[in-house]
Design an enzyme around this catalytic site. Structure first.
Site, PDB file in Angstrom:
ATOM      1  N   THR A 125       1.809  11.792  76.045  1.00  0.00           N
ATOM      2  CA  THR A 125       1.213  13.017  75.494  1.00  0.00           C
ATOM      3  C   THR A 125       1.996  14.267  75.890  1.00  0.00           C
ATOM      4  OG1 THR A 125      -0.906  11.914  75.662  1.00  0.00           O
ATOM      5  CG2 THR A 125      -0.964  14.288  75.320  1.00  0.00           C
ATOM      6  N   PRO A 127       2.073  18.801  75.288  1.00  0.00           N
ATOM      7  CA  PRO A 127       1.133  19.884  74.967  1.00  0.00           C
ATOM      8  C   PRO A 127       0.890  20.015  73.467  1.00  0.00           C
ATOM      9  CG  PRO A 127       2.720  20.612  76.607  1.00  0.00           C
ATOM     10  CD  PRO A 127       3.157  19.245  76.184  1.00  0.00           C
ATOM     11  N   THR A 157      -2.146  10.737  83.790  1.00  0.00           N
ATOM     12  CA  THR A 157      -2.953  10.132  84.854  1.00  0.00           C
ATOM     13  C   THR A 157      -2.039   9.690  85.999  1.00  0.00           C
ATOM     14  OG1 THR A 157      -4.514   9.367  83.205  1.00  0.00           O
ATOM     15  CG2 THR A 157      -4.592   8.263  85.341  1.00  0.00           C
ATOM     16  N   GLU A 241      -4.764  -1.477  76.386  1.00  0.00           N
ATOM     17  CA  GLU A 241      -5.303  -0.250  76.990  1.00  0.00           C
ATOM     18  C   GLU A 241      -6.678   0.067  76.394  1.00  0.00           C
ATOM     19  OE1 GLU A 241      -2.562   3.040  76.977  1.00  0.00           O
ATOM     20  OE2 GLU A 241      -4.079   4.457  77.676  1.00  0.00           O
ATOM     21  N   GLU A 366     -11.727   8.916  66.456  1.00  0.00           N
ATOM     22  CA  GLU A 366     -11.300   9.121  65.062  1.00  0.00           C
ATOM     23  C   GLU A 366     -10.043   8.284  64.769  1.00  0.00           C
ATOM     24  OE1 GLU A 366     -12.090  11.672  67.224  1.00  0.00           O
ATOM     25  OE2 GLU A 366     -14.092  11.835  66.368  1.00  0.00           O
TER      26      GLU A 366
HETATM   27  C1  LIG Z   1      -8.252  12.553  81.569  1.00  0.00           C
HETATM   28  C2  LIG Z   1      -7.131  12.243  80.636  1.00  0.00           C
HETATM   29  C3  LIG Z   1      -6.134  11.366  81.032  1.00  0.00           C
HETATM   30  C4  LIG Z   1      -5.067  11.074  80.172  1.00  0.00           C
HETATM   31  N1  LIG Z   1      -4.052  10.256  80.606  1.00  0.00           N
HETATM   32  C5  LIG Z   1      -2.939  10.132  79.844  1.00  0.00           C
HETATM   33  C6  LIG Z   1      -1.788   9.430  80.353  1.00  0.00           C
HETATM   34  O1  LIG Z   1      -1.801   8.881  81.452  1.00  0.00           O
HETATM   35  N2  LIG Z   1      -0.692   9.375  79.565  1.00  0.00           N
HETATM   36  C7  LIG Z   1      -0.629   9.953  78.325  1.00  0.00           C
HETATM   37  O2  LIG Z   1       0.394   9.882  77.678  1.00  0.00           O
HETATM   38  N3  LIG Z   1      -1.708  10.617  77.822  1.00  0.00           N
HETATM   39  C8  LIG Z   1      -2.847  10.726  78.561  1.00  0.00           C
HETATM   40  N4  LIG Z   1      -3.934  11.414  78.058  1.00  0.00           N
HETATM   41  C9  LIG Z   1      -3.838  12.017  76.739  1.00  0.00           C
HETATM   42  C10 LIG Z   1      -4.754  11.405  75.707  1.00  0.00           C
HETATM   43  O3  LIG Z   1      -4.342  10.123  75.340  1.00  0.00           O
HETATM   44  C11 LIG Z   1      -4.827  12.384  74.525  1.00  0.00           C
HETATM   45  O4  LIG Z   1      -5.560  13.513  74.977  1.00  0.00           O
HETATM   46  C12 LIG Z   1      -5.481  11.798  73.285  1.00  0.00           C
HETATM   47  O5  LIG Z   1      -4.668  10.803  72.722  1.00  0.00           O
HETATM   48  C13 LIG Z   1      -5.790  12.848  72.219  1.00  0.00           C
HETATM   49  O6  LIG Z   1      -4.657  13.636  71.964  1.00  0.00           O
HETATM   50  P1  LIG Z   1      -4.801  15.254  71.978  1.00  0.00           P
HETATM   51  O7  LIG Z   1      -5.460  15.619  73.257  1.00  0.00           O
HETATM   52  O8  LIG Z   1      -3.472  15.824  71.717  1.00  0.00           O
HETATM   53  O9  LIG Z   1      -5.798  15.578  70.814  1.00  0.00           O
HETATM   54  P2  LIG Z   1      -5.399  15.845  69.269  1.00  0.00           P
HETATM   55  O10 LIG Z   1      -4.477  14.780  68.815  1.00  0.00           O
HETATM   56  O11 LIG Z   1      -4.966  17.239  69.123  1.00  0.00           O
HETATM   57  O12 LIG Z   1      -6.807  15.642  68.566  1.00  0.00           O
HETATM   58  C14 LIG Z   1      -7.757  16.708  68.397  1.00  0.00           C
HETATM   59  C15 LIG Z   1      -8.864  16.195  67.480  1.00  0.00           C
HETATM   60  O13 LIG Z   1      -8.297  15.881  66.217  1.00  0.00           O
HETATM   61  C16 LIG Z   1      -8.692  14.582  65.850  1.00  0.00           C
HETATM   62  N5  LIG Z   1      -7.657  13.945  65.032  1.00  0.00           N
HETATM   63  C17 LIG Z   1      -6.349  13.784  65.342  1.00  0.00           C
HETATM   64  N6  LIG Z   1      -5.731  13.115  64.370  1.00  0.00           N
HETATM   65  C18 LIG Z   1      -6.654  12.833  63.423  1.00  0.00           C
HETATM   66  C19 LIG Z   1      -6.639  12.131  62.174  1.00  0.00           C
HETATM   67  N7  LIG Z   1      -5.522  11.585  61.708  1.00  0.00           N
HETATM   68  N8  LIG Z   1      -7.790  12.057  61.464  1.00  0.00           N
HETATM   69  C20 LIG Z   1      -8.932  12.604  61.934  1.00  0.00           C
HETATM   70  N9  LIG Z   1      -9.011  13.268  63.104  1.00  0.00           N
HETATM   71  C21 LIG Z   1      -7.894  13.365  63.852  1.00  0.00           C
HETATM   72  C22 LIG Z   1      -8.873  13.842  67.152  1.00  0.00           C
HETATM   73  O14 LIG Z   1      -9.661  12.674  66.993  1.00  0.00           O
HETATM   74  C23 LIG Z   1      -9.546  14.928  67.986  1.00  0.00           C
HETATM   75  O15 LIG Z   1     -10.914  14.926  67.707  1.00  0.00           O
HETATM   76  C24 LIG Z   1      -5.029  11.671  78.891  1.00  0.00           C
HETATM   77  C25 LIG Z   1      -6.054  12.532  78.482  1.00  0.00           C
HETATM   78  C26 LIG Z   1      -7.077  12.830  79.329  1.00  0.00           C
HETATM   79  C27 LIG Z   1      -8.147  13.776  78.867  1.00  0.00           C
END
Ligand SMILES: Cc1cc2nc3c(=O)[nH]c(=O)nc-3n(C[C@H](O)[C@H](O)[C@H](O)COP(=O)(O)OP(=O)(O)OC[C@H]3O[C@@H](n4cnc5c(N)ncnc54)[C@H](O)[C@@H]3O)c2cc1C
Length: 376
Positions: A125, A127, A157, A241, A366
């Site tokens: 992930t 920003p 994480t 996962e 989603e």
């Molecule tokens: C506590 C925590 C630990 C984590 N650990 C890790 C880690 O170890 N390594 C790592 O790489 N990542 C990690 N993550 C990241 C996590 O996997 C992402 O936050 C997650 O995949 C969502 O991505 P985003 O936050 O960018 O949200 P976004 O992708 O911006 O999504 C925002 C909203 O848009 C919706 N959305 C996105 N695409 C679509 C679509 N095509 N159709 C409909 N709705 C959609 C989503 O469902 C969500 O509701 C962690 C996150 C958290 C909170």
């Protein structure tokens, strides 16, 4: 009656439970306060065979199977020991090296991951993007026998404790501009730095950090598998996962159901036990029925994983239903605790907050629906 485990798995469960009750539960509140788990705990877990259980003995591992992994996940969920990020290290990050690493890479990196001397993270992930993995920007530019890596990762994480990062990068030139490559980056390399530990509403003890890469020079020999094949590797590993989230959900719901039954039996309202009210019994009956359905499906998926047959759409169903039920059922159980359910000293309150992220990480609900919908 669960049939997915063998007797040796259940014996292992006793060992894991004893370790958690002795080395984790008494200190968990302190770690939630500190926002991180001390590295010594990782070393103790390694000595007990609780890290990387599926790594074969030739790489220093205990040589267990997915059943041993699932036992650890279940027992950590039972204790709501969300501070320790063992699962991300053992079941998500290290398996990339096991699955796609060369013999030399496995011998070099895995033994220290098994002992807990090296904590491994998976960094996908950024920003600007999470769900849309292919839109990531971290670049790896080939310079002779090295890659020069630049970019930023977030929400990682165990990021604060990280010794090794399995990073998803983009290596120029890419056939379509979207191909991903996995590269292992040791935390001591010049140009790598850790950002702040992120403040969260739940998983308070689990360190979640930003990572920065500023002209980090890494030998080409640190690449996992082939250039541009990373998305396929990620998609394959993400199924497991996602099942992990569902396994955790099933165990957490079962534990908290029992705790709630004990609570409402003792709690007196209007002159009788809260358990005697039909609303209470019906709510608990619903939780029991739904959690039993979840358990059966999760065990079915676990059996498929053990046979190497868990598909990404079935794993997505488990994650979707597991995480959604985790949230909705814990909410019902919290409600039955009244004001005590809102107090941090009650396990239900912390589990309720911690469960929220299950619908977000490892792919949002989603995205799970997208994956399932493609099969219609
Ligand atoms: C506590 C925590 C630990 C984590 N650990 C890790 C880690 O170890 N390594 C790592 O790489 N990542 C990690 N993550 C990241 C996590 O996997 C992402 O936050 C997650 O995949 C969502 O991505 P985003 O936050 O960018 O949200 P976004 O992708 O911006 O999504 C925002 C909203 O848009 C919706 N959305 C996105 N695409 C679509 C679509 N095509 N159709 C409909 N709705 C959609 C989503 O469902 C969500 O509701 C962690 C996150 C958290 C909170």
């Amino acid at each position: 009656m669960r049939t997915v485990y063998r007797e040796d798995h259940e014996l292992f469960r006793h060992q894991v439970r004893r370790f958690i009750d002795r080395e984790i539960v008494p200190f968990h509140s302190q770690w939630e306060h500190d926002g991180i788990v001390p590295k010594e705990v990782w070393l103790k877990a390694g000595a007990e065979g609780m890290l990387c259980p599926t790594v074969p003995e030739e790489y220093g591992g205990p040589g267990g199977d997915v059943g041993h992994s699932a036992i650890i996940i279940e027992e950590l969920a039972r204790a709501n020991a969300t501070a320790v990020g063992f699962t991300t290290h053992s079941e998500i990050a290290a398996p990339y090296i096991l699955a796609y690493g060369t013999e030399e890479q496995k011998k070099k990196w895995l033994p220290a991951m098994v002992t807990g001397a090296s904590i491994c993270v998976i960094a996908m992930t950024e920003p600007g993007t999470g769900s849309d993995l292919r839109a990531m920007r971290m670049s790896a530019v080939r310079e002779g026998d090295d890659y020069l890596i630049n970019g930023q990762k977030t929400f990682i994480t165990n990021g604060g404790n990280a010794d090794m990062i399995v990073a998803a990068c983009k290596v120029e030139p890419m056939p379509t501009g979207k191909e991903i490559t996995l590269i292992c980056i040791e935390a001591e390399r010049a140009g790598f730095s850790k950002g702040r530990r992120l403040e969260k509403i739940g998983l308070k003890g689990q360190d979640t950090s930003e990572l920065f890469f500023d002209n980090v020079r890494v030998p080409v020999g640190n690449r996992l598998g082939e250039e541009h094949k990373g998305f396929g590797y990620l998609s394959h590993q993400l199924a497991k996962e996602r099942l992990i989230i569902a396994i955790r959900a099933a165990s957490s719901i079962e534990t908290l159901l029992q705790e709630t039954v004990d609570y409402v039996r003792d709690r007196q309202v209007f002159g009788k036990s809260l358990l005697e009210y039909q609303n209470t019994r019906f709510k608990l009956a619903e939780v029991k029925a739904k959690s039993t359905m979840l358990r059966v499906f999760v065990d079915h998926c676990l059996a498929l994983l053990m046979e190497g047959k868990l598909s990404s759409d079935v794993a997505a169903m488990a994650k979707l239903m597991g995480s959604e039920l985790h949230n909705s059922l814990l909410d019902e159980l919290l409600q039955l605790h009244g004001g005590y359910g809102f107090m941090s000293e009650y396990k239900i309150s912390r589990a309720w907050v911690d469960a929220r992220v299950a619908r977000i990480y490892a792919g949002t609900s989603e995205i799970m629906k997208e994956i399932i919908a493609r099969t219609l």
